[in-house]
Scaffold this motif. Structure first.
Motif, PDB file in Angstrom:
ATOM      1  N   GLY A  54       0.851  -0.713   0.093  1.00 42.75           N
ATOM      2  CA  GLY A  54      -0.022  -0.215  -0.276  1.00 42.75           C
ATOM      3  C   GLY A  54       0.345   1.305   0.025  1.00 42.75           C
ATOM      4  N   GLY A  55       1.817   0.891  -0.250  1.00 39.34           N
ATOM      5  CA  GLY A  55       3.019   2.066  -0.380  1.00 39.34           C
ATOM      6  C   GLY A  55       3.718   2.464   0.409  1.00 39.34           C
ATOM      7  N   THR A  56       3.739   1.682   1.813  1.00 40.28           N
ATOM      8  CA  THR A  56       4.473   1.788   2.834  1.00 40.28           C
ATOM      9  C   THR A  56       5.547   1.658   3.211  1.00 40.28           C
ATOM     10  OG1 THR A  56       3.175   0.245   3.944  1.00 40.28           O
ATOM     11  CG2 THR A  56       2.015   2.052   4.301  1.00 40.28           C
ATOM     12  N   VAL A  57       5.924   0.686   2.042  1.00 42.52           N
ATOM     13  CA  VAL A  57       6.842   0.193   1.454  1.00 42.52           C
ATOM     14  C   VAL A  57       8.400   0.072   0.623  1.00 42.52           C
ATOM     15  CG1 VAL A  57       8.831  -1.692   2.419  1.00 42.52           C
ATOM     16  CG2 VAL A  57       7.022  -1.752   3.453  1.00 42.52           C
ATOM     17  N   SER A  58       9.084   1.536   0.957  1.00 38.71           N
ATOM     18  CA  SER A  58       9.367   1.701  -0.483  1.00 38.71           C
ATOM     19  C   SER A  58      11.171   2.155  -0.165  1.00 38.71           C
ATOM     20  CB  SER A  58       8.655   3.220  -0.885  1.00 38.71           C
ATOM     21  OG  SER A  58       8.876   4.497  -0.509  1.00 38.71           O
ATOM     22  N   GLY A  59      11.509   2.054  -1.556  1.00 37.88           N
ATOM     23  CA  GLY A  59      13.211   2.343  -1.231  1.00 37.88           C
ATOM     24  C   GLY A  59      14.009   1.685  -2.082  1.00 37.88           C
ATOM     25  N   THR A  60      14.558   1.928  -2.236  1.00 37.83           N
ATOM     26  CA  THR A  60      16.223   1.325  -3.534  1.00 37.83           C
ATOM     27  C   THR A  60      16.201   0.219  -2.944  1.00 37.83           C
ATOM     28  OG1 THR A  60      18.086   2.119  -1.915  1.00 37.83           O
ATOM     29  CG2 THR A  60      17.462   3.597  -3.958  1.00 37.83           C
ATOM     30  N   ALA A  61      16.234  -0.575  -2.106  1.00 37.06           N
ATOM     31  CA  ALA A  61      16.944  -2.109  -1.344  1.00 37.06           C
ATOM     32  C   ALA A  61      15.583  -2.666  -2.452  1.00 37.06           C
ATOM     33  CB  ALA A  61      16.244  -2.083  -0.272  1.00 37.06           C
ATOM     34  N   PHE A  62      14.542  -2.714  -2.342  1.00 44.16           N
ATOM     35  CA  PHE A  62      12.975  -3.942  -2.619  1.00 44.16           C
ATOM     36  C   PHE A  62      13.370  -3.162  -4.409  1.00 44.16           C
ATOM     37  CE2 PHE A  62      11.406  -1.617   0.757  1.00 44.16           C
ATOM     38  CZ  PHE A  62      11.646  -2.665   1.369  1.00 44.16           C
ATOM     39  N   ASP A  63      14.561  -2.074  -5.129  1.00 42.46           N
ATOM     40  CA  ASP A  63      14.070  -2.748  -6.458  1.00 42.46           C
ATOM     41  C   ASP A  63      14.950  -3.498  -7.391  1.00 42.46           C
ATOM     42  OD1 ASP A  63      14.535  -1.407  -9.039  1.00 42.46           O
ATOM     43  OD2 ASP A  63      16.808  -1.062  -9.229  1.00 42.46           O
ATOM     44  N   ASP A  64      15.861  -4.543  -6.356  1.00 38.38           N
ATOM     45  CA  ASP A  64      16.351  -5.677  -6.908  1.00 38.38           C
ATOM     46  C   ASP A  64      14.459  -6.850  -6.862  1.00 38.38           C
ATOM     47  OD1 ASP A  64      18.804  -4.502  -7.342  1.00 38.38           O
ATOM     48  OD2 ASP A  64      19.468  -5.069  -5.369  1.00 38.38           O
ATOM     49  N   TYR A  65      14.352  -6.713  -6.409  1.00 32.80           N
ATOM     50  CA  TYR A  65      13.148  -7.714  -6.094  1.00 32.80           C
ATOM     51  C   TYR A  65      11.922  -7.433  -6.543  1.00 32.80           C
ATOM     52  CZ  TYR A  65      16.673  -8.758  -2.372  1.00 32.80           C
ATOM     53  OH  TYR A  65      17.552  -9.159  -1.156  1.00 32.80           O
ATOM     54  N   VAL A  66      11.805  -6.624  -7.932  1.00 34.42           N
ATOM     55  CA  VAL A  66      10.566  -6.066  -8.409  1.00 34.42           C
ATOM     56  C   VAL A  66      10.572  -6.176  -9.470  1.00 34.42           C
ATOM     57  CG1 VAL A  66       9.329  -5.419  -6.519  1.00 34.42           C
ATOM     58  CG2 VAL A  66       9.714  -3.780  -8.037  1.00 34.42           C
ATOM     59  N   ASP A  67      10.075  -6.634 -10.334  1.00 36.16           N
ATOM     60  CA  ASP A  67      10.217  -6.202 -11.972  1.00 36.16           C
ATOM     61  C   ASP A  67       9.896  -4.732 -12.509  1.00 36.16           C
ATOM     62  OD1 ASP A  67       7.536  -6.340 -12.661  1.00 36.16           O
ATOM     63  OD2 ASP A  67       7.827  -8.613 -13.532  1.00 36.16           O
ATOM     64  N   ASP A  68       9.531  -4.461 -14.079  1.00 35.30           N
ATOM     65  CA  ASP A  68       8.970  -3.320 -13.955  1.00 35.30           C
ATOM     66  C   ASP A  68       7.697  -3.097 -13.761  1.00 35.30           C
ATOM     67  OD1 ASP A  68      11.625  -2.242 -14.916  1.00 35.30           O
ATOM     68  OD2 ASP A  68      11.460  -3.303 -17.078  1.00 35.30           O
ATOM     69  N   ASP A  69       6.289  -4.342 -13.822  1.00 37.63           N
ATOM     70  CA  ASP A  69       5.662  -3.861 -13.617  1.00 37.63           C
ATOM     71  C   ASP A  69       4.927  -4.182 -12.143  1.00 37.63           C
ATOM     72  OD1 ASP A  69       4.871  -4.390 -15.919  1.00 37.63           O
ATOM     73  OD2 ASP A  69       5.229  -6.189 -16.631  1.00 37.63           O
TER      74      ASP A  69
END
Length: 81
Positions: A54-69
């Motif tokens: 719900g937008g409460t967890v964000s940051g650069t650390a998650f970039d490696d764990y999610v795709d472009d969608d």
């Protein structure tokens, strides 16, 4: 040895001795710091929102764990160093 002299144990310097790095070690340390600064500098990595948070967890650390969608990726196996 007198009581005023610091005792040396097994080749280790006395606690009062401060090791002084040589120029080569300082240059290598500076290079590593520059690499770290570049890796974590503003804009170096995309900031994303973790799906399902719900937008409460964000940051650069998650970039490696999610795709472009925004879908979770399969974890890549860790490489042995």
């Amino acid at each position: 040895m007198s009581a005023d002299e610091p005792e040396k144990k097994a080749g280790r310097p006395a606690e009062s001795e401060v090791p002084v790095p040589d120029d080569e070690a300082l240059a290598e340390a500076r290079k590593k710091v520059e690499e770290i600064d570049a890796r974590y500098g503003p804009g170096a990595r995309e900031t994303v929102v973790l799906p399902g948070s719900g937008g409460t967890v964000s940051g650069t650390a998650f970039d490696d764990y999610v795709d472009d969608d925004g879908n979770l990726k399969e974890p890549e196996p860790e490489k042995d160093s």
